[in-house]
Scaffold this motif. Structure first.
Motif, PDB file in Angstrom:
ATOM      1  N   ALA A  80       0.772  -1.241   0.000  1.00 47.91           N
ATOM      2  CA  ALA A  80       0.000   0.000   0.000  1.00 47.91           C
ATOM      3  C   ALA A  80       0.808   1.298   0.000  1.00 47.91           C
ATOM      4  O   ALA A  80       0.439   2.234  -0.714  1.00 47.91           O
ATOM      5  N   PRO A  81       1.909   1.410   0.770  1.00 49.35           N
ATOM      6  CA  PRO A  81       2.579   2.716   0.759  1.00 49.35           C
ATOM      7  C   PRO A  81       3.245   3.052  -0.568  1.00 49.35           C
ATOM      8  O   PRO A  81       3.557   4.216  -0.825  1.00 49.35           O
ATOM      9  N   PHE A  82       3.481   2.047  -1.406  1.00 52.95           N
ATOM     10  CA  PHE A  82       4.340   2.236  -2.567  1.00 52.95           C
ATOM     11  C   PHE A  82       3.558   2.234  -3.879  1.00 52.95           C
ATOM     12  O   PHE A  82       2.751   1.347  -4.136  1.00 52.95           O
ATOM     13  N   THR A  83       3.844   3.229  -4.677  1.00 55.82           N
ATOM     14  CA  THR A  83       3.254   3.304  -6.008  1.00 55.82           C
ATOM     15  C   THR A  83       4.011   2.410  -6.975  1.00 55.82           C
ATOM     16  O   THR A  83       3.414   1.745  -7.827  1.00 55.82           O
ATOM     17  N   THR A 137       4.815   6.415   8.041  1.00 58.14           N
ATOM     18  CA  THR A 137       4.962   7.848   7.757  1.00 58.14           C
ATOM     19  C   THR A 137       5.372   8.156   6.331  1.00 58.14           C
ATOM     20  O   THR A 137       5.237   9.296   5.889  1.00 58.14           O
ATOM     21  N   VAL A 138       5.861   7.170   5.604  1.00 58.95           N
ATOM     22  CA  VAL A 138       6.534   7.455   4.342  1.00 58.95           C
ATOM     23  C   VAL A 138       5.632   8.156   3.328  1.00 58.95           C
ATOM     24  O   VAL A 138       6.087   9.016   2.568  1.00 58.95           O
ATOM     25  N   ALA A 139       4.365   7.842   3.305  1.00 62.52           N
ATOM     26  CA  ALA A 139       3.473   8.419   2.300  1.00 62.52           C
ATOM     27  C   ALA A 139       3.135   9.879   2.580  1.00 62.52           C
ATOM     28  O   ALA A 139       2.619  10.569   1.699  1.00 62.52           O
ATOM     29  N   THR A 140       3.439  10.347   3.792  1.00 57.36           N
ATOM     30  CA  THR A 140       3.086  11.714   4.156  1.00 57.36           C
ATOM     31  C   THR A 140       4.265  12.675   4.103  1.00 57.36           C
ATOM     32  O   THR A 140       4.094  13.869   4.359  1.00 57.36           O
ATOM     33  N   LEU A 141       5.437  12.180   3.773  1.00 54.61           N
ATOM     34  CA  LEU A 141       6.645  12.989   3.880  1.00 54.61           C
ATOM     35  C   LEU A 141       6.755  14.000   2.749  1.00 54.61           C
ATOM     36  O   LEU A 141       6.270  13.792   1.635  1.00 54.61           O
ATOM     37  N   ARG A 142       7.455  15.084   3.049  1.00 56.83           N
ATOM     38  CA  ARG A 142       7.711  16.134   2.073  1.00 56.83           C
ATOM     39  C   ARG A 142       9.218  16.389   2.026  1.00 56.83           C
ATOM     40  O   ARG A 142       9.920  16.165   3.005  1.00 56.83           O
TER      41      ARG A 142
END
Length: 236
Positions: free
Chosen positions: A24-27, A178-183
């Motif tokens: 899920a976190p990875f495109t 947290t990885v999907a929310t990082l900037r």
């Protein structure tokens, strides 16, 4: 093409921990060399042209692509070439993903480039520690990772490390939660470092920089590495 979170999966000793991670976190998942063995749902396998055929997947699915030098060399050159970027597949995979996939987050795992003196050096056993070879482009792995992080941030991409092990990467640490929310960090001006690269002129269009190594000054490369470090430290 553009996407969200790209996992760059290497072959470090801890790589097998990614086998059970949720997709899920990875495109997209970019596997380096043997890392395609860690999980079957990789999207891209990137490897050098001398990667042994017997170590390559026999039957990739229709949705999986193999990335070789004809695809990654032009993109790497677009980011300054191998002498500046670092001539090992961990960095090459990152620059290829930046150029081809344009992710919002580039998440590394199994690419810490720290090799124990005894025991397994890779998830599959003992291998050759390619980033530690004597090479003009690999004099400071930390500086090369700083450069990648800064150039990624300049195009709106955060570089992070999902590992909690000792690492030569200077990327911030992240977790699956947290990885999907990082900037990305706000990059400081890159003008000085890029101008010095242009002045040195250490680009080799073929990508085979080792054939021209005699024209590269190690002291100049070291000074450039320190310039990239100083640039990263100036980030707010």
């Amino acid at each position: 093409m553009s996407c969200g979170v790209v996992l760059v999966l290497g072959s470090g000793p801890s790589a097998n921990r990614a086998a059970d991670w949720p997709r899920a976190p990875f495109t997209q998942i970019v596997a380096i060399n043997n890392a395609w063995r860690v999980r079957p749902d990789w999207d891209f396998l990137i490897h050098p042209d001398d990667f042994p055929p017997e170590q390559q997947p026999a039957t990739p699915s229709a949705s999986q692509s193999i990335i070789r030098s004809d695809a990654y060399v032009p993109i790497q050159n677009g980011y300054g070439g191998f002498v500046y970027a670092g001539g090992t597949m961990s960095f090459t995979a990152g620059y290829w993903a930046l150029g081809a996939l344009k992710p919002r987050v580039l998440a590394y795992f199994g690419c810490d480039m720290v090799y124990p003196d005894t025991g397994p050096t890779h998830f599959y056993g003992t291998g050759t520690p390619d980033p530690l070879r004597k090479d003009i482009s690999l004099r400071s792995l930390e500086a090369k990772s700083a450069r990648l992080m800064l150039l990624a941030a300049a195009q709106g991409c955060a570089c992070v490390n999902l590992s909690d092990d000792e690492s030569r990467l200077v990327f911030p640490r992240a977790t699956l939660d947290t990885v999907a929310t990082l900037r990305p960090i706000t990059p400081p001006p890159l003008t000085a470092a890029l101008a010095e690269e242009a002045r040195l002129g250490y680009i080799v269009a073929s990508g085979k920089y080792w054939k021209e190594e005699s024209r590269f000054d190690p002291a100049a490369v070291d000074a450039l590495d320190q310039l990239w470090f100083s640039t990263l430290k100036a980030a707010p």
